[in-house]
Design a protein around this motif. Sequence first.
Motif, PDB file in Angstrom:
ATOM      1  N   ASP A 541      31.453  34.267  51.517  1.00 40.26           N
ATOM      2  CA  ASP A 541      30.396  33.523  52.193  1.00 40.26           C
ATOM      3  C   ASP A 541      29.618  32.734  51.148  1.00 40.26           C
ATOM      4  O   ASP A 541      29.411  33.194  50.018  1.00 40.26           O
ATOM      5  N   THR A 542      29.162  31.567  51.536  1.00 42.32           N
ATOM      6  CA  THR A 542      28.453  30.698  50.595  1.00 42.32           C
ATOM      7  C   THR A 542      27.258  31.407  49.963  1.00 42.32           C
ATOM      8  O   THR A 542      27.036  31.320  48.745  1.00 42.32           O
ATOM      9  N   GLY A 543      26.493  32.109  50.757  1.00 38.18           N
ATOM     10  CA  GLY A 543      25.318  32.799  50.228  1.00 38.18           C
ATOM     11  C   GLY A 543      25.685  33.862  49.221  1.00 38.18           C
ATOM     12  O   GLY A 543      25.051  33.988  48.161  1.00 38.18           O
ATOM     13  N   ALA A 544      26.713  34.649  49.535  1.00 37.08           N
ATOM     14  CA  ALA A 544      27.121  35.717  48.628  1.00 37.08           C
ATOM     15  C   ALA A 544      27.698  35.164  47.335  1.00 37.08           C
ATOM     16  O   ALA A 544      27.546  35.771  46.267  1.00 37.08           O
ATOM     17  N   ARG A 545      28.341  34.021  47.418  1.00 40.01           N
ATOM     18  CA  ARG A 545      28.992  33.451  46.238  1.00 40.01           C
ATOM     19  C   ARG A 545      28.024  32.702  45.331  1.00 40.01           C
ATOM     20  O   ARG A 545      28.076  32.865  44.098  1.00 40.01           O
ATOM     21  N   PHE A 546      27.154  31.887  45.903  1.00 39.48           N
ATOM     22  CA  PHE A 546      26.361  30.960  45.094  1.00 39.48           C
ATOM     23  C   PHE A 546      24.883  31.308  44.970  1.00 39.48           C
ATOM     24  O   PHE A 546      24.218  30.818  44.055  1.00 39.48           O
ATOM     25  N   HIS A 547      24.342  32.085  45.861  1.00 40.46           N
ATOM     26  CA  HIS A 547      22.898  32.304  45.875  1.00 40.46           C
ATOM     27  C   HIS A 547      22.517  33.660  45.279  1.00 40.46           C
ATOM     28  O   HIS A 547      23.271  34.618  45.403  1.00 40.46           O
ATOM     29  N   PRO A 548      21.343  33.747  44.656  1.00 44.28           N
ATOM     30  CA  PRO A 548      20.442  32.652  44.282  1.00 44.28           C
ATOM     31  C   PRO A 548      21.141  31.683  43.329  1.00 44.28           C
ATOM     32  O   PRO A 548      21.895  32.110  42.457  1.00 44.28           O
ATOM     33  N   LEU A 549      20.892  30.398  43.520  1.00 43.62           N
ATOM     34  CA  LEU A 549      21.566  29.386  42.721  1.00 43.62           C
ATOM     35  C   LEU A 549      21.377  29.623  41.222  1.00 43.62           C
ATOM     36  O   LEU A 549      20.291  29.980  40.762  1.00 43.62           O
ATOM     37  N   LYS A 550      22.453  29.460  40.485  1.00 41.33           N
ATOM     38  CA  LYS A 550      22.533  29.590  39.018  1.00 41.33           C
ATOM     39  C   LYS A 550      22.485  31.037  38.528  1.00 41.33           C
ATOM     40  O   LYS A 550      22.613  31.279  37.330  1.00 41.33           O
ATOM     41  N   SER A 551      22.323  31.997  39.443  1.00 43.39           N
ATOM     42  CA  SER A 551      22.183  33.393  39.003  1.00 43.39           C
ATOM     43  C   SER A 551      23.518  34.077  38.744  1.00 43.39           C
ATOM     44  O   SER A 551      23.581  35.053  37.996  1.00 43.39           O
ATOM     45  N   LYS A 552      24.592  33.606  39.381  1.00 45.28           N
ATOM     46  CA  LYS A 552      25.911  34.247  39.325  1.00 45.28           C
ATOM     47  C   LYS A 552      25.804  35.729  39.692  1.00 45.28           C
ATOM     48  O   LYS A 552      26.380  36.599  39.033  1.00 45.28           O
ATOM     49  N   ARG A 553      25.068  35.986  40.760  1.00 43.59           N
ATOM     50  CA  ARG A 553      24.808  37.371  41.152  1.00 43.59           C
ATOM     51  C   ARG A 553      26.090  38.150  41.412  1.00 43.59           C
ATOM     52  O   ARG A 553      26.213  39.315  41.000  1.00 43.59           O
ATOM     53  N   ALA A 554      27.051  37.519  42.090  1.00 35.67           N
ATOM     54  CA  ALA A 554      28.287  38.229  42.409  1.00 35.67           C
ATOM     55  C   ALA A 554      29.034  38.629  41.138  1.00 35.67           C
ATOM     56  O   ALA A 554      29.604  39.726  41.058  1.00 35.67           O
ATOM     57  N   LEU A 555      29.042  37.759  40.134  1.00 34.63           N
ATOM     58  CA  LEU A 555      29.702  38.082  38.876  1.00 34.63           C
ATOM     59  C   LEU A 555      28.938  39.165  38.130  1.00 34.63           C
ATOM     60  O   LEU A 555      29.544  40.065  37.532  1.00 34.63           O
ATOM     61  N   ARG A 556      27.624  39.096  38.155  1.00 37.44           N
ATOM     62  CA  ARG A 556      26.818  40.143  37.511  1.00 37.44           C
ATOM     63  C   ARG A 556      27.135  41.510  38.114  1.00 37.44           C
ATOM     64  O   ARG A 556      27.356  42.492  37.391  1.00 37.44           O
ATOM     65  N   GLN A 557      27.144  41.569  39.449  1.00 38.19           N
ATOM     66  CA  GLN A 557      27.359  42.851  40.120  1.00 38.19           C
ATOM     67  C   GLN A 557      28.737  43.423  39.844  1.00 38.19           C
ATOM     68  O   GLN A 557      28.896  44.634  39.680  1.00 38.19           O
ATOM     69  N   ALA A 558      29.735  42.539  39.780  1.00 38.44           N
ATOM     70  CA  ALA A 558      31.106  43.016  39.584  1.00 38.44           C
ATOM     71  C   ALA A 558      31.461  43.203  38.116  1.00 38.44           C
ATOM     72  O   ALA A 558      32.128  44.176  37.753  1.00 38.44           O
ATOM     73  N   GLY A 559      31.017  42.270  37.280  1.00 40.10           N
ATOM     74  CA  GLY A 559      31.469  42.274  35.901  1.00 40.10           C
ATOM     75  C   GLY A 559      30.602  43.035  34.926  1.00 40.10           C
ATOM     76  O   GLY A 559      31.081  43.453  33.864  1.00 40.10           O
ATOM     77  N   LEU A 560      29.325  43.218  35.256  1.00 40.79           N
ATOM     78  CA  LEU A 560      28.404  43.860  34.312  1.00 40.79           C
ATOM     79  C   LEU A 560      28.044  45.282  34.728  1.00 40.79           C
ATOM     80  O   LEU A 560      27.070  45.844  34.234  1.00 40.79           O
ATOM     81  N   LYS A 561      28.817  45.839  35.622  1.00 37.44           N
ATOM     82  CA  LYS A 561      28.554  47.198  36.112  1.00 37.44           C
ATOM     83  C   LYS A 561      28.515  48.176  34.936  1.00 37.44           C
ATOM     84  O   LYS A 561      29.394  48.184  34.071  1.00 37.44           O
ATOM     85  N   GLY A 562      27.474  48.998  34.912  1.00 38.92           N
ATOM     86  CA  GLY A 562      27.323  49.972  33.846  1.00 38.92           C
ATOM     87  C   GLY A 562      26.497  49.475  32.673  1.00 38.92           C
ATOM     88  O   GLY A 562      26.155  50.264  31.782  1.00 38.92           O
ATOM     89  N   LEU A 563      26.165  48.186  32.647  1.00 43.46           N
ATOM     90  CA  LEU A 563      25.343  47.619  31.575  1.00 43.46           C
ATOM     91  C   LEU A 563      23.922  47.396  32.078  1.00 43.46           C
ATOM     92  O   LEU A 563      23.703  47.143  33.263  1.00 43.46           O
ATOM     93  N   ASP A 564      22.967  47.493  31.182  1.00 44.04           N
ATOM     94  CA  ASP A 564      21.563  47.312  31.541  1.00 44.04           C
ATOM     95  C   ASP A 564      21.311  45.858  31.942  1.00 44.04           C
ATOM     96  O   ASP A 564      21.494  44.950  31.127  1.00 44.04           O
ATOM     97  N   PRO A 565      20.892  45.591  33.181  1.00 45.89           N
ATOM     98  CA  PRO A 565      20.663  44.200  33.619  1.00 45.89           C
ATOM     99  C   PRO A 565      19.639  43.462  32.766  1.00 45.89           C
ATOM    100  O   PRO A 565      19.685  42.227  32.669  1.00 45.89           O
ATOM    101  N   LYS A 566      18.715  44.188  32.140  1.00 48.65           N
ATOM    102  CA  LYS A 566      17.679  43.533  31.342  1.00 48.65           C
ATOM    103  C   LYS A 566      18.256  42.780  30.144  1.00 48.65           C
ATOM    104  O   LYS A 566      17.626  41.852  29.629  1.00 48.65           O
ATOM    105  N   MET A 567      19.449  43.169  29.702  1.00 49.37           N
ATOM    106  CA  MET A 567      20.057  42.475  28.565  1.00 49.37           C
ATOM    107  C   MET A 567      20.393  41.023  28.892  1.00 49.37           C
ATOM    108  O   MET A 567      20.590  40.203  27.995  1.00 49.37           O
ATOM    109  N   PHE A 568      20.466  40.699  30.188  1.00 49.74           N
ATOM    110  CA  PHE A 568      20.899  39.363  30.601  1.00 49.74           C
ATOM    111  C   PHE A 568      19.784  38.586  31.291  1.00 49.74           C
ATOM    112  O   PHE A 568      20.039  37.545  31.896  1.00 49.74           O
ATOM    113  N   GLU A 569      18.571  39.078  31.196  1.00 50.63           N
ATOM    114  CA  GLU A 569      17.432  38.392  31.794  1.00 50.63           C
ATOM    115  C   GLU A 569      16.808  37.458  30.764  1.00 50.63           C
ATOM    116  O   GLU A 569      15.767  37.727  30.172  1.00 50.63           O
TER     117      GLU A 569
END
Length: 647
Positions: A541-569
């Motif tokens: 779905d467009t929202g799941a793929r692109f939003h929030p814009l520029k955040s790459k949320r879907a990639l963060r959730q799938a690819g950075l699992k187990g890593l502290d999210p603060k490292m990428f803020e």
Amino acid sequence: MCGIAGIIGTPSEDHQAALRRMTDAMRQRGPDDEGFWTSPVQPDGQCVMFGHRRLSILDLSPLGAQPMIHPESGDATVLNGEIYNFQTLRAELPDAPTALQSSGDTAVLLRMLAAHGERALPRLRGMFAFAFWNKVTGELLVARDAMGIKPLYFATNPSGAEGWTFAFASEVRALLASRLIRAPRLNPKAVASVLWNGFTVAPETAVTGIESLLPGEAMWLDRQGRVLRRFTYWRHPEAHRGPAATQEEVEAALMESVRAHMISDVPLGIFLSGGIDSSAVANLAKRAGASEINSFTLTFEEADRNEAFFARQVADAIGTRHQEILLTQQSFLDHLETALDSLDQPSFDGLNSYFMSRAVRDAGFKVALVGTGGDELFGGYQSFADLPRLHAGLGALHALPSAFSKLSASMASTFLSRPSHGHPPQTRWAKLPAIIEQGPSLLGLYQIAYALFLPQTQSALLHESIRGEFLPDGLPALRREAILADLETRPPLDAISAMEHSMFLGERLLRDTDAASMAASLETRLPFVDKDLLSVVNRMDTGARFHPLKSKRALRQAGLKGLDPKMFERPKSGFELPFNRWLRSSLGQEVGSTLLDAPLVASAGLQPEAVERLWRAFSAGAKGLYWTRIWALYALIRWVRVHRITL
């Protein structure tokens, strides 16, 4: 990963020597071995000749050598790149009485093509360019991978003068080295393309008479080297084909792609900047079962460009063996000529990849994974936020009387394009008048947004003898028409993703990374540039793929699992060398002397007076005139000088 070359013509000593010159020009693409093959001569005296340079990665034995000949059919092939699903395809092939002994992907490709011909093309997953000769028909098939990771260039000689009709190679400079093309000339369309894009857009190349196959494109030639059919076997999929992909499916597809790209008979490393994309690749590789991960980061003395801290933090969290490579300004200058020579065609990009690749190769590795492609897949660029708003606003503006639109453009030009040190700005807000005049064309907006120079400046920079070569939207006519047709049914965000894949990724990042890394004899692999992964992500779905814009949320959730999210803020930072600072110090002496050499500048298709004004304005600190504009001109002029090619 290798270098391939070939000729259709008479098997004369001159043509054998031309083929060897081509492979010699690509020695760094394959320092481990070389091979040559000539088909049986046809009654008309024509034959097919293959040359190959080998970088041994799969099946390191002599059985993996190329050119490779089918023991039963007599068909032959040369392959540059990797077929990642070769093990799956091998299992589907029927056992042959004299099966090929090689355990690598080239043997599988040869058997697939011998059995299925062009029908095998959509089944291939990987980065590749190859040539396949069918003994029965005497016809030649050349093809390039779906995503356009591996290049393939060719030249035709329909008259058959001097005994050849078709030649191909992995690099433009290899075709130049062949000397088959008498008195090669600089392509005026390439000059116009560099001024707009910073590189030459395919199918054009920097040399008149040399052409590029497009991504997902193939071509059949007959015994005499005449083109029988040129066709596209794969197209960028449209969004939402089939049921919407879940986050779980996307994560599985990302993991599977990384796992496929890790298949190798030699150790591999990972380029790690500490950003989302490269960190996701490293983390997914660890989760995919990699026993040991070797990661590398390019660092600088300039603190504002140095990502060493972030990369080290991620490496420690994942547990990689991490190395930092310091590139000082002096080291850059000492190796600048070699780095620039790594680029096959003029480009303002690619040197960062060369220095990283050289360091990884010097550390003993032949293969490295990189995170390129995440922004295009998941909407990480500023274009995903800006272009839809501009598109909507321009649609409303152009619904008003045309006089109002023209008045708006004129007012914007008055306030936003005021010269600085004698030169008008060429950056974001200064582009607004051109954007208003452009109208609500998404492709036009995209191209203006990425343009190095505004159209008026491009015209001034083009040498007066070739000003008629100005390219609408900075694209070759047929390529522009094809992109416009492809965008017609796509919603805006999907359309922007398709354009980013086609242009910024396909025409700039992939081409330069291939040339620069192979100049260091390093194979770079891109798990996020994969047609199977793209087919899954495009079903989100467009929202799941692109939003929030520029955040790459879907990639963060799938690819950075187990890593502290603060490292990428932290704000997004591109992988760039500190050119702006270096150009204003010792590097500026070399660049300035080149840009002020009027005869040399003119030979590169540029107007010397306009180039001089530009350089002096930049040197004086003109606003809205970034280093990329200067470097693009320097790269073009230097390339012309080195290759001794003029208009």
